[in-house]
Each structure stands twice: as structure tokens, then as C-alpha cells.
Scaffold this active site. Structure first.
Site, PDB file in Angstrom:
ATOM      1  N   PRO A  32      46.585  35.204  27.720  1.00  0.00           N
ATOM      2  CA  PRO A  32      45.782  34.268  26.928  1.00  0.00           C
ATOM      3  C   PRO A  32      46.337  32.840  26.994  1.00  0.00           C
ATOM      4  O   PRO A  32      45.628  31.879  26.713  1.00  0.00           O
ATOM      5  CB  PRO A  32      45.880  34.804  25.492  1.00  0.00           C
ATOM      6  CG  PRO A  32      46.387  36.191  25.618  1.00  0.00           C
ATOM      7  CD  PRO A  32      47.173  36.260  26.884  1.00  0.00           C
ATOM      8  N   GLU A  36      52.716  42.521  23.670  1.00  0.00           N
ATOM      9  CA  GLU A  36      52.651  41.105  23.271  1.00  0.00           C
ATOM     10  C   GLU A  36      52.767  40.180  24.482  1.00  0.00           C
ATOM     11  O   GLU A  36      52.733  38.958  24.338  1.00  0.00           O
ATOM     12  CB  GLU A  36      53.754  40.776  22.265  1.00  0.00           C
ATOM     13  CG  GLU A  36      53.641  41.546  20.950  1.00  0.00           C
ATOM     14  CD  GLU A  36      52.300  41.350  20.254  1.00  0.00           C
ATOM     15  OE1 GLU A  36      51.898  40.199  20.072  1.00  0.00           O
ATOM     16  OE2 GLU A  36      51.664  42.365  19.911  1.00  0.00           O
ATOM     17  N   ARG A  44      33.625  38.109  46.017  1.00  0.00           N
ATOM     18  CA  ARG A  44      32.249  37.723  46.366  1.00  0.00           C
ATOM     19  C   ARG A  44      32.200  36.458  47.200  1.00  0.00           C
ATOM     20  O   ARG A  44      31.173  36.163  47.813  1.00  0.00           O
ATOM     21  CB  ARG A  44      31.319  37.485  45.181  1.00  0.00           C
ATOM     22  CG  ARG A  44      31.668  37.947  43.888  1.00  0.00           C
ATOM     23  CD  ARG A  44      30.685  37.659  42.764  1.00  0.00           C
ATOM     24  NE  ARG A  44      29.444  37.006  43.100  1.00  0.00           N
ATOM     25  CZ  ARG A  44      28.318  37.638  43.393  1.00  0.00           C
ATOM     26  NH1 ARG A  44      28.260  38.948  43.386  1.00  0.00           N
ATOM     27  NH2 ARG A  44      27.240  36.962  43.691  1.00  0.00           N
ATOM     28  N   ASP A  60      24.423  30.970  43.290  1.00  0.00           N
ATOM     29  CA  ASP A  60      24.954  31.471  42.021  1.00  0.00           C
ATOM     30  C   ASP A  60      25.170  30.304  41.072  1.00  0.00           C
ATOM     31  O   ASP A  60      25.626  29.241  41.474  1.00  0.00           O
ATOM     32  CB  ASP A  60      26.287  32.205  42.222  1.00  0.00           C
ATOM     33  CG  ASP A  60      26.083  33.664  42.587  1.00  0.00           C
ATOM     34  OD1 ASP A  60      24.967  34.164  42.368  1.00  0.00           O
ATOM     35  OD2 ASP A  60      27.032  34.286  43.087  1.00  0.00           O
TER      36      ASP A  60
END
Ligand code: JD8
Length: 248
Positions: free
Chosen positions: A89, A116, A154, A169
Site C-alpha cells: 500500500p 503487516e 496484454r 483500451d
């Protein structure tokens, strides 16, 4: 292109690679994904991958030794990856631009965090870059690693059948996609917009471009700052802004 993924949940990764475009790319040898079970790089009887945090506090921290040993094995057995990623994160945002950058690399490794997170020393010892797939809390880095492999794969020539669809896209163009319809022309009391049935290709293109701009203006206006817009787009956008401000 080679990917190496280190995880305590190898079956989660294999399951995520088992179907669809990425699975076919793997079968066809366009990508080579090796999944490594972190527990195979432990040295103790209990195969421990975590330990208590120095300084106290809740949760557990991933031990450095198995992670560094896993990276050493990858370098020996598979060659040195050009990029080492840790999903976290705290990472910088993984964007389409980042996917494009990685698709130009011959070999990328991804270390999946759990608990964590990892002992901070691992990052400098293996020269890793921290990346995050978005501002929400996951339970670990495995789904993030799958997202990265999917988005990067992709972009490799041949992985997606239709090269044009990759170019079109939404994030490649910088706008959200236009609405799509298929048969029947009326369903649930809702009709497909007439212009799409008309066969007027120039009109269809214009309608789709306007619809894409309208959605982007409504839902993700910040994307318009970076989008590459031509003269016609600017005119359509002005039209939409006028419509929305209550006149016409
Ligand atoms: C790696 C452990 C969970 C993180 C306690 C719950 C990425 N966009 C993203 N959101 N979340 C992650 C992510 C979450 C992770 C790990 C990635 C390793 N967790 C932890 C710290 C606080 N939880 C992610 N990429």
C-alpha cells in the site's frame, strides 16, 4: 517476457493465471511465469515466514531471510530480473504508463507481501521498487501481483488477438470507454441508439467519441487534463459542458 512471483499462496497465483488471455499467452510461450512458494526458502522446522515486529505493536512482519533466499534462487535459476517489485500500500501508483514501462522489460519479479508487510531491509537488499495497485486495503500482495501480470501481459505483441483493441483500451487513449451494445436492437424496453444501427461510420465514430468524453467528464474529469484531445474532441467537450451547465 519472464515473470517470477514469490508468495506464501502459490495456488492463489496459479488460479489467477489459469484462465483467459494470460493463460493462453502462457500456453503459447509468449510469457513465462514462474511461481515460487516462499516456504520453500525457509530453514526452520516450522517453515516460518513471519516474526513479531521490533518495537512491538499488532500483527507480524515477513522475515527477511526467506525473501532474500528466494530472490537469490531466481537470479541463479532464471537470470537476474530487470525489475524487482514489491506490492505494498506504500508503493507508488501502478498505472497504465507503468504497465507500458514494464512491458519493455525482458524479466520482472514480484514479491508478494502478507501480514503487516516485509522487513524494510529486504527492499534495499534486493533493490526492489514498491508499487500499489490502488487506494484500498487488500489482505496481501497476491491479487496486486496478478493485476500487474495481467496489465503488462496484454501489452506484449500477440498476447491479445486484436492489436487495435489494445490501442483503443480506455487508458491507452486517456478517456473512459464508450457504451457498447449488441443484439437485439430492443431489450427490456431499451433501444440501442439509432446511430449505431445506421451504418454511417463517421456518425458512429463521432457518437462514440462524444459518449466517451461525456462519461469521462461525469465520472473521471481529472483524466481530461492528461487526455490527448483533437480539435473535434474540444468542440464536443465544449458542447457537453454547455449542455451540462443548463443551456440547451
Ligand atoms: C501488500 C500485506 C495487508 C498492509 C495491514 C491489511 C497493493 N493497493 C493495495 N492495497 N493493499 C495492498 C497490499 C496489502 C498488503 C500487502 C499489498 C501485504 N498487506 C496489510 C498493511 C496494513 N494490512 C495493495 N499492492
Amino acid at each position: 517476457m519472464k515473470f517470477d512471483i514469490v508468495t506464501i499462496f502459490p495456488r492463489t497465483i496459479e488460479a489467477g493465471l489459469a484462465e483467459g488471455v494470460v493463460a493462453r499467452a502462457r500456453e503459447r510461450g509468449l510469457i513465462d511465469v514462474a511461481v515460487h512458494d516462499l516456504r520453500e526458502f525457509t530453514a526452520d522446522r516450522h517453515r516460518s515466514v513471519d516474526d513479531v515486529p521490533y518495537g512491538g505493536g499488532p500483527g507480524m512482519v515477513m522475515k527477511p531471510e526467506p525473501l532474500v533466499r528466494a530472490v537469490e534462487r531466481i537470479r541463479q535459476a532464471r537470470g537476474a530480473p530487470r525489475v524487482m517489485l514489491v506490492t505494498s500500500p506504500q508503493g507508488r501508483a501502478f498505472t497504465q504508463a507503468e504497465a507500458v514501462r514494464l512491458s519493455g522489460m525482458a524479466h520482472v519479479a514480484i514479491l508478494c507481501g502478507r501480514y503487516e508487510g516485509m522487513d524494510e531491509r529486504v527492499l534495499s537488499l534486493v533493490d526492489a521498487e514498491e508499487v500499489s495497485i490502488g487506494d484500498y486495503v487488500l489482505s496481501g500482495g497476491e491479487l496486486a501481483a496478478l493485476v500487474i501480470v495481467d496489465a503488462v501481459s496484454r501489452l506484449i505483441p500477440g498476447v491479445v488477438g486484436d492489436e487495435q483493441s489494445v490501442e483503443e483500451d480506455s487508458f491507452s487513449r486517456g478517456l473512459l470507454d464508450y457504451p457498447h451494445y449488441t443484439r437485439p436492437a430492443e431489450f427490456g424496453g431499451l433501444r440501442v441508439p439509432d446511430v449505431l444501427l445506421s451504418g454511417h461510420h463517421a456518425e458512429v465514430r463521432r457518437w462514440r467519441r462524444k459518449a466517451a468524453l461525456a462519461r469521462t467528464l461525469d465520472r473521471r474529469p481529472e483524466l481530461l487534463d492528461a487526455a490527448v484531445l483533437d480539435e473535434e474532441d474540444r468542440a464536443l467537450l465544449d458542447e457537453l459542458r454547455r449542455e451540462r451547465s443548463g443551456r440547451t
